[in-house]
Design an enzyme around this catalytic site. Structure first.
Site, short mmCIF file in Angstrom:
data_model
loop_
_atom_site.label_atom_id
_atom_site.label_comp_id
_atom_site.label_asym_id
_atom_site.label_seq_id
_atom_site.Cartn_x
_atom_site.Cartn_y
_atom_site.Cartn_z
N ASP A 91 -17.38 6.61 -1.71
CA ASP A 91 -16.11 6.58 -0.91
C ASP A 91 -15.90 8.13 -0.18
OD1 ASP A 91 -13.66 5.75 0.09
OD2 ASP A 91 -12.71 5.90 -1.70
N ARG A 108 -13.28 -8.89 1.38
CA ARG A 108 -11.88 -8.47 0.96
C ARG A 108 -11.19 -9.72 1.26
NH1 ARG A 108 -10.13 -3.45 1.09
NH2 ARG A 108 -8.21 -4.77 0.37
N HIS A 163 -7.09 0.81 -6.53
CA HIS A 163 -7.54 -0.11 -5.57
C HIS A 163 -8.15 -1.32 -6.06
CE1 HIS A 163 -7.77 -1.33 -1.33
NE2 HIS A 163 -8.57 -0.54 -1.08
N ARG A 210 0.90 -1.21 0.15
CA ARG A 210 -0.05 -0.16 -0.14
C ARG A 210 1.00 1.28 0.04
NH1 ARG A 210 -5.42 1.08 3.42
NH2 ARG A 210 -6.17 -0.11 1.93
N GLN A 227 -9.96 -4.13 -3.63
CA GLN A 227 -11.47 -3.47 -3.46
C GLN A 227 -12.59 -3.75 -4.37
OE1 GLN A 227 -12.43 -1.83 -0.37
NE2 GLN A 227 -14.12 -2.33 -0.98
N CYS A 244 -16.49 1.43 0.19
CA CYS A 244 -15.47 0.57 0.65
C CYS A 244 -14.96 0.61 2.17
CB CYS A 244 -14.22 0.76 -0.24
SG CYS A 244 -13.43 2.72 -0.02
N1 CP Z 1 -11.26 -0.39 2.31
C1 CP Z 1 -9.99 -0.55 2.62
O1 CP Z 1 -9.12 -0.76 1.98
O2 CP Z 1 -9.91 -0.27 4.19
P1 CP Z 1 -8.59 -0.27 4.81
O3 CP Z 1 -8.16 1.18 4.43
O4 CP Z 1 -9.19 -0.28 6.10
O5 CP Z 1 -7.68 -1.23 4.41
N1 NVA Z 2 -10.01 6.62 -1.41
C1 NVA Z 2 -9.63 6.05 -0.09
C2 NVA Z 2 -9.84 4.74 0.03
C3 NVA Z 2 -9.46 4.23 1.46
C4 NVA Z 2 -9.90 2.54 1.44
C5 NVA Z 2 -8.27 6.45 0.19
O1 NVA Z 2 -7.36 6.25 -0.61
O2 NVA Z 2 -7.84 6.92 1.30
#
Ligand code: CP
Ligand code: NVA
Length: 308
Positions: free
Chosen positions: A226, A293, A131, A104, A134, A266
């Site tokens: 989101d 997930r 992502h 990430r 997701q 999400c």
């Molecule tokens: N939706 C998602 O990726 O959540 P987290 O940021 O908690 O991993």
């Molecule tokens: N769009 C959000 C998604 C979190 C799971 C972010 O990037 O923070």
């Protein structure tokens, strides 16, 4: 899919995505039945997290353990990366220890670098652009709810962000119509929009972008949103909250959708994006989305390792 990396679902075909969803559904059955299934015995995954996470971290760590493998959580303060060591050297070293890397990151180019320089598959666990994990979980939840993906209309009401980008490069090839509302100035990236338009023409699906949430939700089977402020955008908070006025998903908004509309997010969620009435209603499938997930990250891991 063996030895491939999952950086974006734009690199995966209809058949490959269908296969990943099928594996996920099978793994869900196995886990629910407490079946012992451990194709990952002796295998390990390093999980690089440059940003916070609840779902991605816990689903991956738990899911890999179930499969008999070992996943190592590597937060920003745990490894040399970013302080003493480059991405290239980190990728080369981790490839000597682990069978697969999940990461990430802030910049999408960072997962591309990991995949290019490392010698094992890389899974994008969220970048500023995409992502993919997701969206696999989301599509699995839609399939479970409606029994199909083809012909479903998804309406996005919110920011032109990483989650939307992933939906955009995946929906047309799964036969899904896409209607998007974002405020002016918060549109999805032009290159992603180009992919979505071209693919929608190729697969004969609907593709619309507007600034009007009510126009976007017309005929929607799924309304999805989101956060308005993604990780790393905290300084833009005030401007964003102002720009997204009128974008909160409510039952009133849902009156413009199809009768059978459901809600997805999400997570994590804040009430300004969707009110409690919708979020905690029967129409909301957010908890199943979150649960999925686990099965989808397991499916991706097994497919890229050639273990399923
Ligand atoms: N939706 C998602 O990726 O959540 P987290 O940021 O908690 O991993
Ligand atoms: N769009 C959000 C998604 C979190 C799971 C972010 O990037 O923070």
């Amino acid at each position: 899919m063996k030895n491939k990396s999952l950086l974006t679902l734009a690199d995966f075909s209809t058949e490959e995505i269908t296969k990943l969803l099928d594996i996920s559904i099978d793994l869900k059955k196995k886990m629910k039945a407490n079946e012992i299934y451990q194709p990952m015995i002796g295998k390990s995954m390093s999980m690089i997290f440059q940003k916070r996470s609840t779902r991605t971290r816990v689903s991956t760590e738990t899911g890999v353990a179930y499969l008999g493998g070992h996943a190592l959580f590597l937060g920003s303060d745990d490894i040399q990366l970013g302080k003493n060591e480059s991405l290239k050297d980190t990728a080369l070293v981790l490839s000597r220890f682990n069978d697969i890397i999940l990461a990430r990151v802030y910049e999408h180019s960072d997962v591309e670098t990991l995949a290019k320089e490392g010698t094992v598959p890389v899974i994008n666990a969220l970048s500023d652009k995409y992502h993919p994990l997701q969206i696999l979980a989301d599509f699995m939840a839609i399939k479970e709810h409606f029994g199909k993906l083809k012909g479903i209309t998804i309406s996005w009401v919110g920011d032109g962000n990483n989650v939307l980008h992933s939906i955009m490069v995946t929906a047309p090839k799964m036969g899904i119509n896409l209607r998007i509302a974002t405020p002016e100035g918060y549109r999805p990236l032009p290159d992603v929009t180009e992919i979505a338009k071209t693919e929608a023409e190729k697969y004969g699906t609907q593709f619309l972008i507007t600034t009007d949430p009510l126009e976007a939700v017309k005929g929607a089977n799924v309304i999805v949103t989101d956060t308005w402020i993604s990780m790393g955008q905290d300084e833009e908070k005030d401007a964003r909250i102002k720009a997204f006025e009128g974008y909160q998903v409510t039952m009133e908004m849902g009156k413009h959708a199809a009768d059978n509309w459901i809600f997805m997010h999400c997570l994590p969620r804040k009430p300004n994006e969707v009110d409690d009435e919708v979020f905690y209603s029967e129409r909301s499938i957010v908890w199943n989305e979150a649960e999925n997930r686990m099965y989808t990250v397991q499916a991706v891991t097994l497919a890229l390792l050639g273990l399923y």
